[in-house]
Design an enzyme around this catalytic site. Structure first.
Site, PDB file in Angstrom:
ATOM      1  CB  THR A 195      35.051 -34.793  12.131  1.00  0.00           C
ATOM      2  OG1 THR A 195      34.285 -34.184  11.265  1.00  0.00           O
ATOM      3  CG2 THR A 195      35.780 -33.898  12.837  1.00  0.00           C
TER       4      THR A 195
ATOM      5  CD  GLU B 199      33.103 -31.446  14.509  1.00  0.00           C
ATOM      6  OE1 GLU B 199      32.107 -32.188  14.298  1.00  0.00           O
ATOM      7  OE2 GLU B 199      33.995 -31.006  14.119  1.00  0.00           O
TER       8      GLU B 199
ATOM      9  CE  LYS C 173      29.564 -14.268   4.922  1.00  0.00           C
ATOM     10  NZ  LYS C 173      30.793 -14.139   6.183  1.00  0.00           N
TER      11      LYS C 173
ATOM     12  CD1 TRP D 205      25.487 -13.216   4.550  1.00  0.00           C
ATOM     13  CD2 TRP D 205      25.221 -15.056   5.908  1.00  0.00           C
ATOM     14  NE1 TRP D 205      26.344 -13.383   5.808  1.00  0.00           N
ATOM     15  CE2 TRP D 205      26.081 -14.216   6.499  1.00  0.00           C
ATOM     16  CE3 TRP D 205      24.682 -16.071   6.499  1.00  0.00           C
ATOM     17  CZ2 TRP D 205      26.781 -14.557   7.580  1.00  0.00           C
ATOM     18  CZ3 TRP D 205      25.261 -16.578   7.638  1.00  0.00           C
ATOM     19  CH2 TRP D 205      26.193 -15.757   8.312  1.00  0.00           C
TER      20      TRP D 205
END
Lengths: 543, 543
Positions: free
Chosen positions: B185, B331, B441, B446
């Site tokens: 990846t 993954e 942030k 967020w």
């Protein structure tokens, strides 16, 4: 070199967690003794399973200890499934229809420590209790208002048993090979034998049956398992349904009531139902009499016995319902084959589709099949070679409980002998032609007793019939037809034997006919051929 | 106490055996360099895989050794999948679209011993070969007639490589945890990292994706994976299709050709297709231009990037095709979520269904999800709390190849940090709102850079845009909007910032706008935000 993937065990508790998180509100509808239509949800069932797991934790049980059930299909039985297995114990489901001596044998052999029981079965338990040795306590699946009076000791009410428990519970980290459930299979001979499932076998089987070509379960399905939770884990439905979030409709003690089943299907939008041929016969008879149609049902999976052609036809042509015949065994978790059409077969005529539909189905990934001759050679999949059907796979038993290493049912190379005689065709569809012990070996060739029985059962004067092998000087064995005549019918031997002409090859036709008043049957309605053979031990064919 | 079930390993070779036995005649159709429409079957593909396994057996490879592929989707690549993994080696699929230096790194890092390559990629290999150290031989995926001329040594023709081999081959008994496949990846930073799949993870993932609520694969399906075989095992399709006997249609190098894809779908009765949004854009554009309708396609699974609402709408309303958005990662084998409606949602309006359809989907059984805040506390599934998305399950990686124990991507309690920021709603549907490293942030809260980018991309003067966090004395960070203007368009900063009004909460609106000529992109077309942040390292907000 190993892969670098997480070492996460396949555990029944992860199904519980998944259903709780993703399908919390999805309905579970049950018929119980205390409520004709009880409504709950996967979230509540799993929450109550956690309460029950906490309650079980107080009983001093060790990992692998057996907790038994004698119960119909309802939400409480489902809660026990998840609580007992998830907490690391073994959920031992018992078939209440067995003979009392079998029930006593099973409860003692399994060394069940606690029993969860439907109020309806309390009179049965009271009769057996004195002979059951290891039982420490009994929990009756009802609320205080419906508790039956009893003289038995240490009997609890289920609702009170769990009421004070917290619904927080940390499912233990188990080995995926840990035992999760136990189910005894009662053959026609000998003591019942226990099949001990593992978390791993249960999860792999559930994954496999979810697939479109097997049960095809989705979260939009409403599923009615008329197959009991005490019968091979209801074919895996309690696990598969939770995996995908299907709605479950559980008919409680109303398994054989065509009218109740119809009403449940209609009111609960049941589109998938599973059961054995006899319950569907009751349902079809009810719908015919009442002039009803199964409008919402889309498909039904039928197993446990061969599905009659006319049943497939009736579902299809009168109700627009797809029948998927399946075949399996308690030893196989149970699914080994399921019958769905392959690509291109949708173009066949309705009759040709029925020709396929009456077969036992084709193998699903995870259960290997092979057919062996008498010398242990594998036979081709040609649609005509028949032999002993053997299976192998991660959800097939390796042994029987407390009989480890003594089993004669496994081959030296690790396959399980199903006891069935089968033909497999080039497309992988299996036809079960007989039981290996019932097949008649004539001149080195096999004659199917079942096929002969199927033929003669359509004779108008025959009430029931069985075919057994009788020793024969020249051929080794030859078939004897044993017939129970219908009341007021009096067919002659010659008439019955001629009925086989053009229906089977000539050398299959039985050598003689014997008339008797009734056939010996097992508790589950199968013909006890061993008893029949004993009865005819001294029989000799006429010259 | 363990269950008494057969200890059968989950092996890729058992899928091969199953497809060969039960789906021998089922078609595999491929576009290759040497044949525009090559027809074969599962039986032939598996037979040739056994020939290839025999050929591999002569190369002196040890269990776990890597055999690489640089190839498009066709029957030969499929044969390599089964031969290499089934024989106990590791099938290392390489993405030919990576930068040359990444390809060199990957081939060397994986220590690939042999490479199977499409003729089309030979010029690429010739450029790299001098820097690739361990390669012992190359096999070109074609017949002798189409062999490219080359100066490289030890180059073989695939058809000749296997021609003399027997098709009998005994698949070895492997540990189910043995490595089976490797896929690198490439993130936006650092070297590519290898994910090493096992037989077990591959089979469990394939079982899971078969389910009706995931891919819903059956033997009656004709499946076109436009997702490459070099991209996370084509999302598991090569395994799942063989498990159930689906027909496979493999477009070879014609992945991005809308017209070829349309013709394949039409002529091969494709009812399920899988791909990333960009290829479907090409297909939709072709059908619109050519006035065609995707009559045979029933559903498409789209992943790899967020699926635009208008794409779901176009498939549904113009073609009658169900879009199932999925989310996953290399993954994760890769599937983590798939979007199908739950029971009752069929009653929603078309617009409400789209509101659900644009989400990443809901978790399937086998992949656990959780969302964590900055302090590592789990957040509720309330449809509004967002945090770092973590996953756990038997098909999620535990480490990266040759980086064992160095991974920062796993938590102390064994979950994998996906790097995505997500919201999960009460029904278990996931919305990906950002990458954790791109989120801004501000004052302890967020702000999603992706959401801001999505808003501004619909402004008529914006060609492309990115939002990055810039240090801010009072708030910690505040968003800066970086815009590439469309040719001949000249929007002012104020106009662009006002465009956010009523579309996001006011404190999300960026503090400033910067105009640039082009955004830095990765080989696979993603914005390199790290480079962008470096570019604006000295930027300060106006007072």
């Amino acid at each position: 070199m190993n892969g670098l993937m997480m070492d996460r065990p396949l555990l029944i508790s992860s199904i519980a967690r998944h259903a709780d998180r993703f399908h919390h509100e999805r309905e579970i509808v049950s018929v119980t003794v205390d409520d004709p239509l009880h409504r709950t949800s996967w979230g509540t069932v799993i929450g109550r399973a956690r309460q029950l797991a906490n309650a079980l934790g107080r009983l001093g049980l060790k990992q692998g200890d057996r907790v038994a059930t004698l119960a119909w299909n309802d939400h409480r039985h489902l809660e026990i499934y998840y609580a007992v297995s998830g907490a690391g114990f073994v959920c031992h489901t018992i078939n209440p229809r067995l003979f009392p001596e079998q029930l006593i044998f099973i409860l003692n052999h399994a060394e069940d420590r606690w029993l969860f029981i439907d109020p309806l079965f309390m009179p049965l338990l009271e009769k057996l209790a004195a002979q059951v040795t290891g039982l420490e306590g009994v929990v009756v699946l009802t609320d205080e208002a419906h508790m039956p009076a009893t003289n038995l000791e240490n009997v609890h009410c289920y609702e009170s048993f769990i009421a004070a428990e917290k619904s927080d519970y940390e499912w233990p980290d188990l080995d995926e090979n840990a035992a999760s459930a136990l189910c005894y299979t009662s053959g026609t001979t000998g003591d019942p034998k226990g099949v001990l499932y593992s978390h791993r076998s249960t999860l792999l089987h559930a994954y496999a049956v979810l697939a479109p070509d097997v049960m095809g379960l989705s979260c939009r399905d409403s599923v009615l398992p008329v197959v009991p939770l005490f019968h091979v884990n209801a074919w895996g439905v309690p696990y598969a349904a939770a995996m995908c979030g299907a709605k479950l409709v559980l008919p409680g003690p109303k398994m054989a009531d065509g009218e109740v089943l119809y009403r449940l299907m209609d009111s609960e939008d049941v589109n998938l139902a599973l059961g054995v041929p006899t319950v569907w016969l009751a349902l079809l008879q009810y719908t015919e009499k009442a002039g009803k149609r199964l409008d919402k049902l889309e498909r039904t999976i039928i197993g446990g016995a061969a599905v009659p052609r006319m049943m497939i036809e009736a579902f299809r042509d009168r109700h627009g319902v797809e029948v998927r015949q399946g075949w399996g065994m308690t030893e196989m978790s149970p699914v080994g084959t399921v019958n769905t059409l392959k690509a291109g077969m949708e173009l066949l005529s309705p009759e040709e589709k029925l020709d396929i539909g009456v077969k036992a189905g084709r193998g699903l990934f995870g259960c290997e099949l092979r057919v062996m001759d008498d010398e242990g050679r594998e036979l081709p999949w040609d649609g005509k070679s028949y032999g002993a059907l053997q299976v192998r796979g991660p959800w097939v038993c390796s042994d029987y409980f407390k009989l480890e290493g003594n089993s004669e049912s496994h081959t030296a190379d690790g396959w399980f002998g199903t006891g069935d005689v089968a033909i497999i065709d080039a497309e992988g569809f299996v036809t079960i032609t007989d039981r290996t012990k019932d097949v008649i070996k004539s001149g080195g060739e096999w004659i199917s007793s079942i096929e002969l029985e199927n033929v003669i059962m359509s004779h108008p004067s025959v009430a029931s019939a069985a075919v057994i092998g009788i020793a024969h000087e020249k051929w080794g064995e030859r078939p004897l037809l044993v017939v129970v005549r219908k009341e007021n019918a009096n067919p002659g031997k010659q008439e019955l034997l001629e009925f086989f002409n053009d229906k089977v090859v000539s050398w299959w036709i039985p050598n003689d006919v014997a008339f008797i008043d009734e056939l010996p049957l097992t508790a589950t309605g199968k013909i006890k051929k061993l008893d029949l053979r004993k009865q005819f031990a001294d029989y000799r064919f006429p010259d």
